[in-house]
Scaffold this active site. Structure first.
Site, PDB file in Angstrom:
ATOM      1  N   GLY A  49       0.828  -1.206   0.000  1.00 47.46           N
ATOM      2  CA  GLY A  49       0.000   0.000   0.000  1.00 47.46           C
ATOM      3  C   GLY A  49       0.862   1.256   0.000  1.00 47.46           C
ATOM      4  O   GLY A  49       2.094   1.183   0.033  1.00 47.46           O
ATOM      5  N   LEU A  85       1.287   3.662   2.292  1.00 45.17           N
ATOM      6  CA  LEU A  85       2.068   3.939   3.492  1.00 45.17           C
ATOM      7  C   LEU A  85       2.998   2.781   3.832  1.00 45.17           C
ATOM      8  O   LEU A  85       4.180   2.986   4.119  1.00 45.17           O
ATOM      9  CB  LEU A  85       1.116   4.228   4.665  1.00 45.17           C
ATOM     10  CG  LEU A  85       1.780   4.588   5.983  1.00 45.17           C
ATOM     11  CD1 LEU A  85       2.626   5.850   5.843  1.00 45.17           C
ATOM     12  CD2 LEU A  85       0.723   4.794   7.072  1.00 45.17           C
ATOM     13  N   THR A 135      -9.566   0.484   2.543  1.00 46.97           N
ATOM     14  CA  THR A 135      -9.512   1.954   2.486  1.00 46.97           C
ATOM     15  C   THR A 135     -10.467   2.574   1.455  1.00 46.97           C
ATOM     16  O   THR A 135     -10.426   3.792   1.253  1.00 46.97           O
ATOM     17  CB  THR A 135      -8.073   2.432   2.177  1.00 46.97           C
ATOM     18  OG1 THR A 135      -7.633   1.805   0.974  1.00 46.97           O
ATOM     19  CG2 THR A 135      -7.121   2.102   3.305  1.00 46.97           C
ATOM     20  N   TYR A 141     -16.501   3.085   6.984  1.00 47.65           N
ATOM     21  CA  TYR A 141     -15.030   3.070   7.092  1.00 47.65           C
ATOM     22  C   TYR A 141     -14.587   3.702   8.410  1.00 47.65           C
ATOM     23  O   TYR A 141     -13.774   3.128   9.147  1.00 47.65           O
ATOM     24  CB  TYR A 141     -14.422   3.817   5.892  1.00 47.65           C
ATOM     25  CG  TYR A 141     -12.943   4.114   6.033  1.00 47.65           C
ATOM     26  CD1 TYR A 141     -11.983   3.125   5.841  1.00 47.65           C
ATOM     27  CD2 TYR A 141     -12.501   5.406   6.344  1.00 47.65           C
ATOM     28  CE1 TYR A 141     -10.623   3.405   5.970  1.00 47.65           C
ATOM     29  CE2 TYR A 141     -11.143   5.693   6.467  1.00 47.65           C
ATOM     30  CZ  TYR A 141     -10.213   4.691   6.284  1.00 47.65           C
ATOM     31  OH  TYR A 141      -8.878   4.978   6.424  1.00 47.65           O
ATOM     32  N   TRP A 158      -5.658  12.276   4.600  1.00 47.35           N
ATOM     33  CA  TRP A 158      -5.414  12.729   3.222  1.00 47.35           C
ATOM     34  C   TRP A 158      -4.026  12.309   2.732  1.00 47.35           C
ATOM     35  O   TRP A 158      -3.212  13.137   2.299  1.00 47.35           O
ATOM     36  CB  TRP A 158      -5.560  14.243   3.134  1.00 47.35           C
ATOM     37  CG  TRP A 158      -6.883  14.816   3.541  1.00 47.35           C
ATOM     38  CD1 TRP A 158      -7.862  14.210   4.281  1.00 47.35           C
ATOM     39  CD2 TRP A 158      -7.368  16.142   3.253  1.00 47.35           C
ATOM     40  NE1 TRP A 158      -8.919  15.059   4.467  1.00 47.35           N
ATOM     41  CE2 TRP A 158      -8.649  16.254   3.846  1.00 47.35           C
ATOM     42  CE3 TRP A 158      -6.862  17.232   2.580  1.00 47.35           C
ATOM     43  CZ2 TRP A 158      -9.423  17.430   3.765  1.00 47.35           C
ATOM     44  CZ3 TRP A 158      -7.621  18.388   2.495  1.00 47.35           C
ATOM     45  CH2 TRP A 158      -8.883  18.483   3.069  1.00 47.35           C
TER      46      TRP A 158
HETATM   47  N1  NAP Z   1      -5.172   6.942   2.295  1.00 45.97           N
HETATM   48  C1  NAP Z   1      -5.572   7.894   3.123  1.00 45.97           C
HETATM   49  O1  NAP Z   1      -5.892   9.018   2.722  1.00 45.97           O
HETATM   50  C2  NAP Z   1      -5.643   7.621   4.609  1.00 45.97           C
HETATM   51  C3  NAP Z   1      -6.122   8.618   5.464  1.00 45.97           C
HETATM   52  C4  NAP Z   1      -6.182   8.367   6.841  1.00 45.97           C
HETATM   53  C5  NAP Z   1      -5.766   7.136   7.332  1.00 45.97           C
HETATM   54  N2  NAP Z   1      -5.327   6.173   6.484  1.00 45.97           N
HETATM   55  C6  NAP Z   1      -4.911   4.888   7.046  1.00 45.97           C
HETATM   56  O2  NAP Z   1      -3.550   4.705   6.720  1.00 45.97           O
HETATM   57  C7  NAP Z   1      -3.267   3.313   6.552  1.00 45.97           C
HETATM   58  C8  NAP Z   1      -2.551   3.099   5.236  1.00 45.97           C
HETATM   59  O3  NAP Z   1      -3.383   3.579   4.175  1.00 45.97           O
HETATM   60  P1  NAP Z   1      -2.913   3.482   2.650  1.00 45.97           P
HETATM   61  O4  NAP Z   1      -3.364   4.706   1.966  1.00 45.97           O
HETATM   62  O5  NAP Z   1      -1.499   3.069   2.591  1.00 45.97           O
HETATM   63  O6  NAP Z   1      -3.844   2.265   2.169  1.00 45.97           O
HETATM   64  P2  NAP Z   1      -3.697   1.356   0.873  1.00 45.97           P
HETATM   65  O7  NAP Z   1      -2.752   1.976  -0.106  1.00 45.97           O
HETATM   66  O8  NAP Z   1      -5.102   1.057   0.450  1.00 45.97           O
HETATM   67  O9  NAP Z   1      -3.001   0.045   1.436  1.00 45.97           O
HETATM   68  C9  NAP Z   1      -3.672  -0.864   2.255  1.00 45.97           C
HETATM   69  C10 NAP Z   1      -3.093  -2.233   1.995  1.00 45.97           C
HETATM   70  O10 NAP Z   1      -3.751  -3.161   2.850  1.00 45.97           O
HETATM   71  C11 NAP Z   1      -3.987  -4.348   2.104  1.00 45.97           C
HETATM   72  N3  NAP Z   1      -5.067  -5.172   2.634  1.00 45.97           N
HETATM   73  C12 NAP Z   1      -6.400  -4.972   2.500  1.00 45.97           C
HETATM   74  N4  NAP Z   1      -7.076  -5.991   3.045  1.00 45.97           N
HETATM   75  C13 NAP Z   1      -6.161  -6.852   3.551  1.00 45.97           C
HETATM   76  C14 NAP Z   1      -6.252  -8.103   4.211  1.00 45.97           C
HETATM   77  N5  NAP Z   1      -7.425  -8.697   4.442  1.00 45.97           N
HETATM   78  N6  NAP Z   1      -5.106  -8.723   4.590  1.00 45.97           N
HETATM   79  C15 NAP Z   1      -3.908  -8.154   4.340  1.00 45.97           C
HETATM   80  N7  NAP Z   1      -3.751  -6.968   3.706  1.00 45.97           N
HETATM   81  C16 NAP Z   1      -4.873  -6.332   3.302  1.00 45.97           C
HETATM   82  C17 NAP Z   1      -4.326  -3.827   0.721  1.00 45.97           C
HETATM   83  O11 NAP Z   1      -4.243  -4.847  -0.250  1.00 45.97           O
HETATM   84  P3  NAP Z   1      -5.234  -4.766  -1.536  1.00 45.97           P
HETATM   85  O12 NAP Z   1      -4.943  -3.453  -2.212  1.00 45.97           O
HETATM   86  O13 NAP Z   1      -4.844  -5.979  -2.310  1.00 45.97           O
HETATM   87  O14 NAP Z   1      -6.640  -4.800  -1.000  1.00 45.97           O
HETATM   88  C18 NAP Z   1      -3.312  -2.711   0.546  1.00 45.97           C
HETATM   89  O15 NAP Z   1      -2.101  -3.167  -0.018  1.00 45.97           O
HETATM   90  C19 NAP Z   1      -4.602   2.602   6.696  1.00 45.97           C
HETATM   91  O16 NAP Z   1      -4.732   2.135   8.007  1.00 45.97           O
HETATM   92  C20 NAP Z   1      -5.637   3.687   6.450  1.00 45.97           C
HETATM   93  O17 NAP Z   1      -6.843   3.423   7.125  1.00 45.97           O
HETATM   94  C21 NAP Z   1      -5.242   6.378   5.130  1.00 45.97           C
END
Ligand code: NAP
Length: 283
Positions: free
Chosen positions: A9, A11, A62, A124, A149
């Site tokens: 992902g 992060l 996400t 979410y 964000w």
């Molecule tokens: N993006 C934002 O703007 C934002 C804002 C606030 C907080 N956050 C938090 O920051 C963290 C990182 O976000 P990010 O943007 O890096 O998210 P991301 O790019 O969507 O990455 C999340 C990863 O988790 C994997 N995943 C999903 N379901 C899974 C499962 N059952 N078992 C193992 N892995 C799984 C996904 O794989 P697949 O892609 O194959 O499903 C993806 O590689 C998360 O906790 C999110 O809630 C994000």
């Protein structure tokens, strides 16, 4: 050994790179290595990796709007899988859980303290909030870090999406009444990697400094990229996304300051660097 979930992902990828740069022993995994919703598989994984002494849990469901139609999967990943991990960590393994501004849901203009009552507005947000509760309950050596964000290596983040849309649109409507802070995944990753090396357990807010609306962010991105796009400010109601989002995502950094961690750089600086890297890549 530090286990990083969500390693493919936005992060998680940056967290793995950062740990490797600093010569830490790291094991990055994603869904194709281990589906975290499979509690038996998680137990077997920890049994086979007895050297794990810390977990940075970046994996999450996400897709905020999609979650409204698939709450079961969203809760399975964000709450139940987090509980499974937290139980595995217990009193011995450190767990850093990445959470979100979407655990809040007010429309005032004050900065949310880490101690404020949560009030998620979406599936979410509720699932991440309950993930936090599971971490608090089942793992004593925990960090909960709420961010917002995030932009990084994913082509669906807001900034990359705006730049892509600018190739085919000369006018775009962007929400102007949601205010928060953009966050560079690399900046946040550096902080998380520092944090996991300490015993300063607790709840933190971590974003790039300063606030803006999505509308202001879009205008800044087009200015930086030299794109001549007309940006129309619209309200959240006019935009009409499926999931409700908080109007106020201002996050206070008081607990970060109190624990002696450095705040991240201003969002304009981070966004400028990111836009430059994206535009260079497409030239
Ligand atoms: N993006 C934002 O703007 C934002 C804002 C606030 C907080 N956050 C938090 O920051 C963290 C990182 O976000 P990010 O943007 O890096 O998210 P991301 O790019 O969507 O990455 C999340 C990863 O988790 C994997 N995943 C999903 N379901 C899974 C499962 N059952 N078992 C193992 N892995 C799984 C996904 O794989 P697949 O892609 O194959 O499903 C993806 O590689 C998360 O906790 C999110 O809630 C994000």
């Amino acid at each position: 050994m530090i286990l990083v979930t969500g390693a493919k992902g936005q992060l998680g990828g940056e967290v793995c790179s950062r740990l490797k740069q600093t010569n830490k022993a790291v094991l990055g995994i994603d869904k194709d290595d281990l589906d975290l919703t499979d509690a038996k598989a998680v137990a077997a994984f920890f049994a086979a990796h007895a050297d794990i002494d810390a977990v940075i849990h970046c994996a999450a469901y996400t897709a905020v709007d999609k979650a409204e139609d698939d709450p079961a999967l969203c809760f399975a990943v964000n709450r139940d899988a987090t509980e499974t991990l937290a139980r595995r960590c217990g009193d011995t393994i450190k767990l850093l859980y990445v959470s979100t501004d979407y655990v809040f849901g007010t429309d005032d203009d004050r900065y949310h303290e880490t101690t404020d009552e949560k009030h998620p507005l979406s599936v979410y947000g509720a699932s991440k909030s309950e993930g936090e509760d599971a971490v608090r309950k089942h793992c004593s050596r925990h960090f909960i870090v709420r961010t917002s964000w995030v932009f990084g290596n994913k082509d669906t983040n807001f900034i990359a999406t705006m730049l892509r849309l600018s190739e085919t649109h000369d006018t775009l409507s962007v929400v102007a009444d949601q205010v928060g802070s953009p966050t560079d995944a690399r900046d946040l990753a550096a902080l998380l990697c520092e944090m996991i090396g300490t015993d300063a357990f607790g709840v933190y807010h971590a974003t790039n400094e300063g606030v803006c609306s999505w509308y202001e962010l879009a205008c800044e991105v087009f200015r930086l990229a030299g794109k001549n796009v007309r940006v129309l400010p619209v309200t959240t109601a006019q935009y009409g996304a499926k999931a409700k989002r908080p109007l106020n995502s201002r996050l206070s950094k008081r607990s970060l300051d109190d624990a002696g961690f450095q705040r991240l750089r201003p969002w304009r600086e981070a966004v400028a660097e990111y836009v430059r890297s994206l535009t260079e890549r497409t030239q």
